[in-house]
Design an enzyme around this catalytic site. Structure first.
Site, PDB file in Angstrom:
ATOM      1  CG  ASP A   1      -0.604  -0.053   2.479  1.00 24.09           C
ATOM      2  OD1 ASP A   1       1.370  -0.183   2.583  1.00 24.09           O
ATOM      3  OD2 ASP A   1      -1.044  -0.080   3.862  1.00 24.09           O
TER       4      ASP A   1
ATOM      5  CG  ASP B   1       5.407  -2.879  12.901  1.00 27.77           C
ATOM      6  OD1 ASP B   1       5.063  -3.213  13.990  1.00 27.77           O
ATOM      7  OD2 ASP B   1       4.670  -1.869  13.152  1.00 27.77           O
TER       8      ASP B   1
END
Ligand code: NAG
Length: 432
Positions: free
Chosen positions: A197, A275
């Protein structure tokens, strides 16, 4: 050396498959004996399923290896004998992480449009989720990209209260698999990771090529990111497209790492939330990333694992850089820690200290700045950040875009440093 190693791996894989095949033949050849027989058949069926997956994987590896070998050949021919081996090997692959979003087309179109060379920047699209329509979209790019498919599509067993996080577990599993492909199967020494994306800027490739040597030579760096978490229009200086920073906050969203880092992280790679895991001190080990003033990626996705609301409130306002900056022609050695810290600290702490009210109703502030606003607790950081329009969250004590606790941004056209008191030494990981 690298080639020899990969042939060895291939050989090993072949032996493994052959052994499984023999085992299978043996098991099938035995007459079933009651319950033990049933057990054997079940076992044999399982082996067969695994065998099938392995065969498919090997086929994938084989076909891509051929394409890559051709590309390397072409590269060596076009570059001729004048270039040395180091240059020839200086390939920066782009790994596109895809799943079930056909809008990966938008990412790929931009990547291919701005890519100066297919040989120097091979694009590997790694697809998880087995989504047929997305697979068709990726296949339509033919040899412009290398399409690999994560073979393990089953659900991951998680704690009941984590069932809603299944998506995060699959993402972590996919990252691990895809990065292993890049570094082990394709024997690359670095990679830039892009998600399906993300749309990239015109100088995206130039940016990473120029920063690769900096990342390579400074052990206090562990990534180069294309993303500015505070990259909204009002917070950036549009005339400073060439401006780069160090940051202690791992930004992700279009980022480069070296194989050495993957070798370090892979054995302890987490099962989910990779992350934030990277932002923990045990992983980060005081290392920083490079980030730009103006983002070289923006995210256009809404249908993420949970990013919908965050996107609407925030991500959609990040500015994508449009001006091509010839980074490879610039001296970027100012980003090396020793030089950078000296100049950065000097710049931040010589800036005029002001109260946040002075900035907000700032008629009486005459100069162009820079100005410094000081915070000394988690709460004052949050209040000031919110009032000045920058991200107020902290991960393992580090504010987004922060370097040595300092967040640098533009406020009503003036440079502002939101900074801890002079003499900063370390983050307080209890600040969140
Ligand atoms: C990180 O820096 C702090 C402060 O200088 C130090 O106390 C700590 O040991 C360092 N951690 C690592 C893993 O190097």
């Amino acid at each position: 050396m690298v080639r020899k190693k990969s042939s060895l791996i291939l050989c090993g894989a072949f032996l493994f498959v052959a052994w499984n095949a023999l085992l299978l033949l043996y098991l099938w050849g035995r007459p079933p004996i009651g319950r033990l027989g049933d057990e054997m058949i079940r076992l044999a069926e399982e082996v067969e399923v695994h065998l099938d997956t392995q065969k498919k994987l090997l086929k994938q590896i084989e076909s891509h290896r051929a394409v890559w070998a051709r590309q390397k050949d072409r590269l060596q021919k076009t570059q001729g004998p004048l270039r040395n081996d180091v240059d020839v090997e200086f390939i920066i692959p782009i790994l596109v992480i895809a799943c079930d979003r056909v809008t990966v087309k938008r990412s790929l179109d931009r990547l291919i449009m701005y890519r100066p060379s297919a040989e120097l920047y091979p694009i590997i699209v790694s697809q998880d989720c087995g989504h047929a329509e997305t697979a068709r979209v990726i296949s339509s790019y033919g040899e412009q990209v290398t399409h690999i498919k994560q073979p393990e599509l089953s659900d991951i067993k998680v704690r009941p209260e984590h069932r809603k996080f299944q998506g995060y577990y699959k993402i972590a599993r996919h990252y691990r698999w895809a990065l292993n492909q890049v570094f082990h199967t394709f024997s690359q020494s670095t990679v830039v990771i892009v998600e399906d994306d993300l749309e990239v800027a015109p100088d995206f490739f130039e940016y990473f090529r120029a920063l690769y040597p900096i990342l390579r030579s400074d052990p206090t760096l562990w990534c180069v990111s294309a993303w500015n978490d505070n990259g909204r229009d009002a917070l950036i200086d549009p005339s400073k497209a060439e401006l780069l920073y160090r940051t202690d906050f791992f930004p992700g969203l279009g980022w480069m790492l070296l194989k050495e880092l993957w070798d370090e992280l892979e054995p302890k790679w987490p099962s989910a939330f990779w992350d934030d895991w990277m932002r923990q001190p045990e992983q980060r080990k005081n290392r920083s990333c490079i980030r730009p003033e103006i983002s070289r990626t923006i995210t256009f996705g809404r249908k993420g694992v949970s990013l919908g609301q965050f996107f609407d409130q925030y991500l959609r306002y990040i500015r994508l850089n449009t001006e091509f900056v010839p980074f490879t022609k610039q001296d970027l050695s100012f980003l090396l820690k020793e030089k950078y810290d000296e100049i950065f600290i000097q710049e931040v702490y010589s800036a005029t200290l002001v109260k946040i009210e002075d900035l907000q109703h700032g008629g009486h502030l005459k100069g162009p700045g820079p100005y410094r606003v000081q915070y000394s607790s988690r709460d004052s950081f949050k209040v000031f950040a919110r009032n000045l329009g920058v991200m107020d969250d902290l991960k393992s004590g580090v504010p987004r875009t922060g370097y040595r606790g300092v967040v640098s941004f533009l406020h009503r056209g003036r440079r502002v440093f939101l900074a801890p008191p002079e003499g900063w030494t370390q983050y307080d990981i209890s600040w969140s």
